[in-house]
Design an enzyme around this catalytic site. Sequence first.
Site, PDB file in Angstrom:
ATOM      1  CG  ASP A  19      -1.953   1.181   1.154  1.00 16.57           C
ATOM      2  OD1 ASP A  19      -1.745   2.281   0.725  1.00 16.57           O
ATOM      3  OD2 ASP A  19      -3.033   1.043   1.926  1.00 16.57           O
ATOM      4  CG  ASP A  43      -6.287  12.018  -5.428  1.00 18.67           C
ATOM      5  OD1 ASP A  43      -5.734  12.463  -4.391  1.00 18.67           O
ATOM      6  OD2 ASP A  43      -6.944  12.465  -6.342  1.00 18.67           O
ATOM      7  CB  SER A 132      -1.936   6.549 -16.145  1.00 24.18           C
ATOM      8  OG  SER A 132      -1.800   8.175 -16.199  1.00 24.18           O
TER       9      SER A 132
END
Length: 186
Positions: A19, A43, A132
Amino acid sequence: MPHAEHVFLDGRVTLQVGDLTDQAVDAVVNAANSSLLGGGGVDGAIHRRGGPAILEACREIRRTAWPDGLPTGQAVITTGGRLPARHVIHTVGPIYGRHGGREAELLGACYRNALALAEANGLRSIAFPAISTGIYGYPADQAAHVVSLALSRHLSGGTSAVDEVRLVFFDRRQLASFVAHHAFPA
Ligand code: AR6
């Protein structure tokens, strides 16, 4: 010790499953959107765990440097708030298929500009998520090629003081895909 298959560029780049918000490094990189005001994925996790200081710093950046939002491929730095990382470097990855064939150039720019910002701030260790490749739809195999080339070129230039780059994958399948498709030198 990470497996040798997961170590590149003389030990400066390591791959790991984990993580991103657990990483105790000088900076973690956020796969943000141009609003800088939060979202899902990495985010969301960064803002949840890091607390309100990060959002406040992002709002200040929007008020001052980037009133219309952060352009794709650019990077900015804030506090890490309550994260184990001291700073967050926010960058905006390309949305796959939305940049008229400039996606690879823009994805490479995210990694280069994040590293340049770390260097400008005297930081030595940085952890990246697979920018992305989630909500923004960039195919993981293509991203592996682009990212490994960008890091190889930047870090072998001899001017970077960053000596620890962690590429953090959410699961083993994503890490295995990167290992199968990277372009790091042997
Ligand atoms: N640690 C490590 N990797 C993670 C974590 C985590 N905590 N959470 C997700 N991933 P994404 P993007 C992986 O969607 O594609 C947001 O809404 C995930 O499995 O977070 O650049 C922003 O606000 C994937 O491989 O980022 C933007 O609107 C990778 O991180 C948009 O999503 C990136 O997935 C950005 O989309």
